[in-house]
Scaffold this motif. Structure first.
Motif, PDB file in Angstrom:
ATOM      1  N   GLY A 119      21.532 -59.492 -34.395  1.00  0.00           N
ATOM      2  CA  GLY A 119      22.792 -59.141 -34.760  1.00  0.00           C
ATOM      3  C   GLY A 119      22.935 -57.569 -34.441  1.00  0.00           C
ATOM      4  N   ASP A 120      23.895 -57.027 -35.161  1.00  0.00           N
ATOM      5  CA  ASP A 120      24.404 -55.518 -34.896  1.00  0.00           C
ATOM      6  C   ASP A 120      23.192 -54.948 -36.002  1.00  0.00           C
ATOM      7  OD1 ASP A 120      25.923 -55.864 -33.181  1.00  0.00           O
ATOM      8  OD2 ASP A 120      27.674 -56.059 -34.629  1.00  0.00           O
ATOM      9  N   TRP A 121      22.716 -53.631 -35.313  1.00  0.00           N
ATOM     10  CA  TRP A 121      21.991 -52.633 -36.363  1.00  0.00           C
ATOM     11  C   TRP A 121      22.798 -51.540 -36.800  1.00  0.00           C
ATOM     12  CZ3 TRP A 121      17.306 -52.518 -32.184  1.00  0.00           C
ATOM     13  CH2 TRP A 121      16.955 -53.886 -32.178  1.00  0.00           C
ATOM     14  N   PRO A 122      23.263 -51.509 -38.018  1.00  0.00           N
ATOM     15  CA  PRO A 122      24.042 -50.404 -38.451  1.00  0.00           C
ATOM     16  C   PRO A 122      23.142 -49.056 -39.079  1.00  0.00           C
ATOM     17  CG  PRO A 122      23.825 -51.780 -40.315  1.00  0.00           C
ATOM     18  CD  PRO A 122      23.277 -52.576 -39.164  1.00  0.00           C
ATOM     19  N   VAL A 123      22.298 -48.691 -37.902  1.00  0.00           N
ATOM     20  CA  VAL A 123      21.412 -47.599 -37.873  1.00  0.00           C
ATOM     21  C   VAL A 123      21.526 -46.463 -37.002  1.00  0.00           C
ATOM     22  CG1 VAL A 123      19.007 -47.137 -38.405  1.00  0.00           C
ATOM     23  CG2 VAL A 123      19.745 -49.300 -39.030  1.00  0.00           C
ATOM     24  N   ARG A 124      21.515 -45.187 -37.562  1.00  0.00           N
ATOM     25  CA  ARG A 124      21.351 -44.122 -36.583  1.00  0.00           C
ATOM     26  C   ARG A 124      19.992 -43.396 -36.753  1.00  0.00           C
ATOM     27  NH1 ARG A 124      23.784 -47.113 -34.208  1.00  0.00           N
ATOM     28  NH2 ARG A 124      25.729 -46.994 -33.386  1.00  0.00           N
ATOM     29  N   ALA A 125      19.095 -43.595 -35.900  1.00  0.00           N
ATOM     30  CA  ALA A 125      17.774 -43.338 -36.225  1.00  0.00           C
ATOM     31  C   ALA A 125      17.489 -42.151 -35.328  1.00  0.00           C
ATOM     32  CB  ALA A 125      16.506 -44.437 -35.858  1.00  0.00           C
ATOM     33  N   ASP A 126      16.555 -41.133 -35.966  1.00  0.00           N
ATOM     34  CA  ASP A 126      15.861 -40.092 -35.317  1.00  0.00           C
ATOM     35  C   ASP A 126      14.598 -40.375 -34.466  1.00  0.00           C
ATOM     36  OD1 ASP A 126      17.249 -37.589 -36.717  1.00  0.00           O
ATOM     37  OD2 ASP A 126      16.588 -38.800 -38.440  1.00  0.00           O
ATOM     38  N   VAL A 127      13.926 -41.506 -34.927  1.00  0.00           N
ATOM     39  CA  VAL A 127      12.993 -42.136 -34.187  1.00  0.00           C
ATOM     40  C   VAL A 127      12.969 -43.506 -34.338  1.00  0.00           C
ATOM     41  CG1 VAL A 127      10.395 -42.539 -34.157  1.00  0.00           C
ATOM     42  CG2 VAL A 127      11.393 -40.340 -34.769  1.00  0.00           C
ATOM     43  N   VAL A 128      12.733 -44.373 -33.107  1.00  0.00           N
ATOM     44  CA  VAL A 128      12.770 -45.699 -32.896  1.00  0.00           C
ATOM     45  C   VAL A 128      11.361 -46.141 -32.377  1.00  0.00           C
ATOM     46  CG1 VAL A 128      13.657 -48.027 -31.691  1.00  0.00           C
ATOM     47  CG2 VAL A 128      15.463 -46.193 -32.565  1.00  0.00           C
ATOM     48  N   VAL A 129      10.693 -46.977 -33.065  1.00  0.00           N
ATOM     49  CA  VAL A 129       9.402 -47.506 -32.974  1.00  0.00           C
ATOM     50  C   VAL A 129       9.475 -48.718 -32.128  1.00  0.00           C
ATOM     51  CG1 VAL A 129       7.227 -48.413 -33.775  1.00  0.00           C
ATOM     52  CG2 VAL A 129       8.387 -46.285 -34.698  1.00  0.00           C
ATOM     53  N   GLU A 130       9.341 -49.094 -30.773  1.00  0.00           N
ATOM     54  CA  GLU A 130       9.566 -49.982 -30.187  1.00  0.00           C
ATOM     55  C   GLU A 130       8.114 -50.810 -29.595  1.00  0.00           C
ATOM     56  OE1 GLU A 130      10.801 -52.514 -28.037  1.00  0.00           O
ATOM     57  OE2 GLU A 130      13.112 -52.415 -28.490  1.00  0.00           O
ATOM     58  N   SER A 131       8.140 -51.884 -29.690  1.00  0.00           N
ATOM     59  CA  SER A 131       7.042 -52.925 -29.083  1.00  0.00           C
ATOM     60  C   SER A 131       7.514 -54.129 -28.509  1.00  0.00           C
ATOM     61  CB  SER A 131       5.806 -52.894 -29.946  1.00  0.00           C
ATOM     62  OG  SER A 131       6.518 -53.658 -31.215  1.00  0.00           O
ATOM     63  N   VAL A 132       8.768 -54.493 -28.600  1.00  0.00           N
ATOM     64  CA  VAL A 132       9.266 -55.812 -28.207  1.00  0.00           C
ATOM     65  C   VAL A 132       9.800 -55.884 -26.776  1.00  0.00           C
ATOM     66  CG1 VAL A 132      11.078 -57.586 -28.778  1.00  0.00           C
ATOM     67  CG2 VAL A 132      10.007 -56.211 -30.615  1.00  0.00           C
ATOM     68  N   GLY A 133      10.400 -54.564 -26.216  1.00  0.00           N
ATOM     69  CA  GLY A 133      10.756 -54.743 -24.791  1.00  0.00           C
ATOM     70  C   GLY A 133      12.136 -55.324 -24.442  1.00  0.00           C
ATOM     71  N   PRO A 134      12.153 -55.852 -23.530  1.00  0.00           N
ATOM     72  CA  PRO A 134      13.770 -56.292 -22.867  1.00  0.00           C
ATOM     73  C   PRO A 134      14.666 -56.766 -24.039  1.00  0.00           C
ATOM     74  CG  PRO A 134      11.909 -57.055 -21.557  1.00  0.00           C
ATOM     75  CD  PRO A 134      11.395 -56.269 -22.491  1.00  0.00           C
ATOM     76  N   ARG A 145      13.783 -61.169 -36.758  1.00  0.00           N
ATOM     77  CA  ARG A 145      14.656 -62.488 -36.573  1.00  0.00           C
ATOM     78  C   ARG A 145      14.598 -63.236 -38.081  1.00  0.00           C
ATOM     79  NH1 ARG A 145      12.374 -64.879 -31.154  1.00  0.00           N
ATOM     80  NH2 ARG A 145      10.544 -63.941 -32.223  1.00  0.00           N
ATOM     81  N   ASP A 146      13.282 -63.184 -38.609  1.00  0.00           N
ATOM     82  CA  ASP A 146      13.007 -63.987 -39.762  1.00  0.00           C
ATOM     83  C   ASP A 146      13.401 -63.398 -40.984  1.00  0.00           C
ATOM     84  OD1 ASP A 146      11.229 -64.993 -41.841  1.00  0.00           O
ATOM     85  OD2 ASP A 146       9.945 -65.906 -40.037  1.00  0.00           O
ATOM     86  N   ALA A 147      14.159 -64.009 -41.758  1.00  0.00           N
ATOM     87  CA  ALA A 147      14.853 -63.612 -42.948  1.00  0.00           C
ATOM     88  C   ALA A 147      13.661 -63.430 -44.064  1.00  0.00           C
ATOM     89  CB  ALA A 147      15.714 -64.565 -43.739  1.00  0.00           C
ATOM     90  N   ALA A 148      12.354 -64.242 -44.020  1.00  0.00           N
ATOM     91  CA  ALA A 148      11.455 -63.746 -44.982  1.00  0.00           C
ATOM     92  C   ALA A 148      10.634 -62.707 -44.644  1.00  0.00           C
ATOM     93  CB  ALA A 148      10.552 -64.928 -45.003  1.00  0.00           C
ATOM     94  N   LYS A 149      10.579 -62.384 -43.192  1.00  0.00           N
ATOM     95  CA  LYS A 149       9.844 -60.902 -43.038  1.00  0.00           C
ATOM     96  C   LYS A 149      10.887 -59.853 -43.456  1.00  0.00           C
ATOM     97  CE  LYS A 149       7.105 -62.833 -39.199  1.00  0.00           C
ATOM     98  NZ  LYS A 149       7.010 -62.536 -37.612  1.00  0.00           N
ATOM     99  N   ARG A 150      12.282 -59.872 -43.172  1.00  0.00           N
ATOM    100  CA  ARG A 150      12.851 -58.830 -43.702  1.00  0.00           C
ATOM    101  C   ARG A 150      12.878 -58.584 -45.311  1.00  0.00           C
ATOM    102  NH1 ARG A 150      16.682 -61.669 -40.272  1.00  0.00           N
ATOM    103  NH2 ARG A 150      18.035 -62.285 -41.849  1.00  0.00           N
ATOM    104  N   ALA A 151      12.743 -59.701 -45.924  1.00  0.00           N
ATOM    105  CA  ALA A 151      12.675 -59.577 -47.437  1.00  0.00           C
ATOM    106  C   ALA A 151      11.470 -59.022 -47.463  1.00  0.00           C
ATOM    107  CB  ALA A 151      12.846 -60.912 -47.998  1.00  0.00           C
ATOM    108  N   ARG A 152      10.404 -59.341 -47.110  1.00  0.00           N
ATOM    109  CA  ARG A 152       8.903 -58.799 -47.198  1.00  0.00           C
ATOM    110  C   ARG A 152       8.906 -57.211 -46.841  1.00  0.00           C
ATOM    111  NH1 ARG A 152       5.199 -57.646 -50.281  1.00  0.00           N
ATOM    112  NH2 ARG A 152       3.241 -57.776 -49.855  1.00  0.00           N
ATOM    113  N   ALA A 153       9.419 -56.985 -45.779  1.00  0.00           N
ATOM    114  CA  ALA A 153       9.457 -55.475 -45.335  1.00  0.00           C
ATOM    115  C   ALA A 153      10.183 -54.541 -46.474  1.00  0.00           C
ATOM    116  CB  ALA A 153      10.316 -55.425 -43.968  1.00  0.00           C
ATOM    117  N   LEU A 154      11.371 -55.200 -47.010  1.00  0.00           N
ATOM    118  CA  LEU A 154      11.977 -54.323 -47.913  1.00  0.00           C
ATOM    119  C   LEU A 154      11.190 -54.351 -49.414  1.00  0.00           C
ATOM    120  CD1 LEU A 154      15.664 -56.054 -47.970  1.00  0.00           C
ATOM    121  CD2 LEU A 154      15.063 -53.861 -47.203  1.00  0.00           C
TER     122      LEU A 154
END
Length: 328
Positions: free
Chosen positions: A215-230, A194-203
Motif C-alpha cells: 500500500g501507500d506509506w504515509p511516512v516522510r523519512a530522513d533515512v530509508v533502510v533498503e534491502s529489497v530492491g526493485p 506484506r505480512d500483518a503478523a510481522k507488522r504487529a510484531r515490529a510494533l
C-alpha cells in the motif's frame, strides 16, 4: 569433521565429512556452539556468488576456541568467542581504518571462505571477540553479520537522534537489527511488510508505525533502510524528505532499479551503498550487544535441521534470525 557441504554451485547441500580446516599462523579454530542463517546460505546455492568449492556455509558463528596458530597470544583454547564474519586484510585495515571493507581482498565467512555450519571453522585471530557476557549462545550467533551490516548502514547514513527512519521489508536479520539500532540511537522508526503478523510484531519491538508493503506509506523519512530492491525502490525514494538519505545493502527482489534523476537532484537526496563492516564497527556492535541491545531470534533448530531452516528462510517466514544449535 561433519559439515553441511556444497559440492557444486548452482547445487544443493549435503551433510557429510570433509577434511578439518587447517590452522595457520595467526589463525584461530573455533568449535561452533551455535550458528545462524543468512540469505548468503541460499545465494551460494544459486551461483550468486559462486564460492570456492567444496564449500561449507554459515556466516554467523559463536563457539569455543579449539586451537590457535603460531603467533596468537590474545586468544586461548577454551575461550568462548563470537566470530566477526567480515575479514579484511591487514593492509586494508592500515590504509582504510573504519572503512576497511572498501579495500581489496575483503572476504566474508561463509562466502569466500568456509563458514560455521560445521564442527570447526577457522578465521584470523583478529576475527574473534569474547562472547558478550550474559547473552545466550543463540543471541551471540544471531547478531554478527546482520547487526554489523545494519550499524554501518546507519553510520554511513549519518543517522541522528530524533530523525525518522523507515525500514523497508521488516523480517530479515538486517532489517530487524536496523530497527533495534535506530531505536537505540533515539530515532523514530517506521517499518513496512506484506505480512500483518510481522507488522504487529515490529510494533511490539518499538516501531511507531508499521505499513503494508503493498500500500501507500504515509511516512516522510530522513533515512530509508533498503534491502529489497526493485519491488519497493520507487516508494522508498518517494518516502524520503528533501535532503534525505537512502542506504541500501542488498536487493532480495532483484539487482536492477530505476532512479528518477529529477527527483534525485530536486529533492537533493543521497543514495548510499553499504556492505558489512570493519573491525572497529564490529567491536562497537559487540559492546552494544553486551550492554543489552535487542537481538531478535526467530527460531532455534538443531544443526541437523538445516534443510528445514533453509526452507523457512527461502519462504521469508522469519522475523529475526534462524539459529542452529550444534549440541543437539
Amino acid at each position: 569433521m561433519r559439515a553441511w557441504i556444497l559440492d557444486e554451485s548452482p547445487g544443493s547441500y549435503r551433510e557429510g565429512e570433509v577434511d578439518d580446516p587447517p590452522v595457520g599462523p595467526g589463525d584461530v579454530r573455533v568449535r561452533p556452539v551455535a550458528s545462524a542463517l543468512n540469505h548468503m546460505d541460499l545465494w551460494v546455492t544459486r551461483g550468486l556468488p559462486r564460492p570456492p568449492l567444496p564449500h561449507v556455509p554459515g556466516c554467523d558463528v559463536a563457539g569455543v576456541v579449539e586451537s590457535v596458530g603460531e603467533g596468537v597470544d590474545h586468544v586461548a583454547v577454551g575461550d568462548e568467542v563470537v566470530v566477526d564474519p567480515a575479514v579484511s586484510p591487514l593492509a586494508a585495515v592500515i590504509e582504510h581504518g573504519v572503512d576497511s571493507p572498501l579495500g581489496p581482498g575483503f572476504q566474508i565467512v561463509g562466502e569466500h571462505r568456509w563458514g560455521g555450519h560445521a564442527d570447526l571453522v577457522v578465521v584470523p585471530d583478529r576475527n574473534v571477540v569474547p562472547r558478550p557476557a550474559g547473552r545466550t549462545w543463540e543471541a551471540c550467533a544471531a547478531y554478527p553479520l546482520a547487526t554489523l551490516t545494519a550499524w554501518r548502514m546507519l553510520r554511513r547514513a549519518r543517522l541522528a537522534a530524533g530523525e525518522t527512519v523507515l525500514v523497508v521489508g521488516i523480517g530479515g536479520g538486517v532489517s530487524t537489527a536496523a530497527l533495534a539500532l535506530a531505536r537505540h540511537a533515539g530515532a523514530v522508526v517506521h517499518v513496512t511488510s506484506r505480512d500483518a503478523a510481522k507488522r504487529a510484531r515490529a510494533l511490539e519491538l518499538g516501531a511507531v508505525g508499521a505499513h503494508d508493503s503493498a500500500g501507500d506509506w504515509p511516512v516522510r523519512a530522513d533515512v530509508v533502510v533498503e534491502s529489497v530492491g526493485p519491488a519497493t525502490w520507487d516508494r522508498s525514494v518517494r518516502a524520503l524528505k528533501p535532503g534525505g538519505r537512502l542506504v541500501v545493502c542488498g536487493g532480495t527482489s532483484g539487482g536492477t532499479v530505476q532512479l528518477d534523476l529529477p527527483r534525485l537532484f530536486f529533492k537533493q537526496i543521497e543514495v548510499i551503498g553499504s556492505t558489512m563492516g570493519s573491525y572497529p564497527e564490529f567491536a562497537h556492535v559487540t559492546r552494544l550487544v553486551d550492554q543489552g541491545l535487542d537481538v531478535h531470534v526467530d527460531e532455534v533448530l538443531r544443526r541437523s535441521d538445516y534443510p528445514r531452516a533453509l526452507e523457512r528462510l527461502r519462504q521469508g517466514a522469519q522475523l529475526g534470525k534462524i539459529v542452529l544449535r550444534h549440541d543437539g
